[in-house]
Write a protein that holds these residues in place. Sequence first.
Motif: not given
Length: 347
Positions: A225-249
């Motif tokens: 959800d980037f409808r409000k700005a936030h840093p890319i690092i949030d997705g890198v540290h995420s445990v959401d399966q979709q971030n993990l599928v994309a090699s942590n990003g």
Amino acid sequence: MEIQEKEISVATQKWTEYTLINDQGMSVSCLNYGGIITSIYTPDKNDNFENVILSYANYEDYLENPNFFGALIGRVAGRIDQATFTLDGKTYSLPKNEGNNHLHGGTAGFHQVIWQTTPFQTNKAVGVRLVHVSPDGDGGYPGNIKMTVTYTLTNDNDFTITYKATTDQNTILTTTNHAYFNLSGSLKRDILNHEVMLHANEFVELDHELIPTGKILPVDDTVFDFRKAHPIIDGVHSVDQQNLVASNGYDHYFIFNQSEQPNAVVTDPESGRQVIVTTDQPGMVMYTSNGLDDSLQLRERSSAKYLGVCLETQASPASLEYEGFPSIRLNKDKTYHKTTTFSFRRS
């Protein structure tokens, strides 16, 4: 405003690099080979002009360019599952250049041809027009395609890419540019603290091969959800399966809320640089260079994971298999005409 030209010899080929310079000192350089953008120099909050994209130190490395640095992508941007598609009852086979799948136009895509180029200048802009005729059957795709891509730089620090194509057969087409942005300047830092705003309520779910599953997911209550700005690092540290599928990003297609402009904004708080994306494309793949390693020699330093972010405005190859996705079909009586503007500002 001015346009500079530089002749480059690479292997048995001769290329031309065009540098577009506006009255503010901003510049964009590109090659007639692959339409590759080799540098973009913009000012930071202290008026320091630095390159804000990933560029090879040696032109020879653009011959292969497996990471598609700065390149025009086509005929189809993105991945085609199992490198096959069916159109009007006929099945077409494409080169497999990423496992069993077809990626970014394959082994002889738009990124590896020499385009016919014409530089131009007006009272308000400088630019280069690139033309390429892709014959019927080229890369496995049907139809003779005449493709025109125009790069334009204005005195307002707006860099616009306009894509226009015609075909003599029903075919598929969606094009983009694969520049990796790093607004820190001269690759001083990675892009993890770059802040992203995206007007998108939905994104596309990927499987372990980064192929769309057919599901379109809501961004609500996720790091997508980037409808409000936030840093890319949030997705890198995420445990959401979709971030993990994309090699942590991120390497995901976001479907724009077309009524809301601009479509995307990326800001580096430290340098003060900002790029604003405005497009009539239906969505964008945001790729945070999760697959880069340190093996490439770039203009300012060695490559590294999370060193750039790609903002690939395009339709979706998933539409070949699933309903509800932005279509990439181009009928022979239609003209493909899409525009994306990258506006460079200071926050």
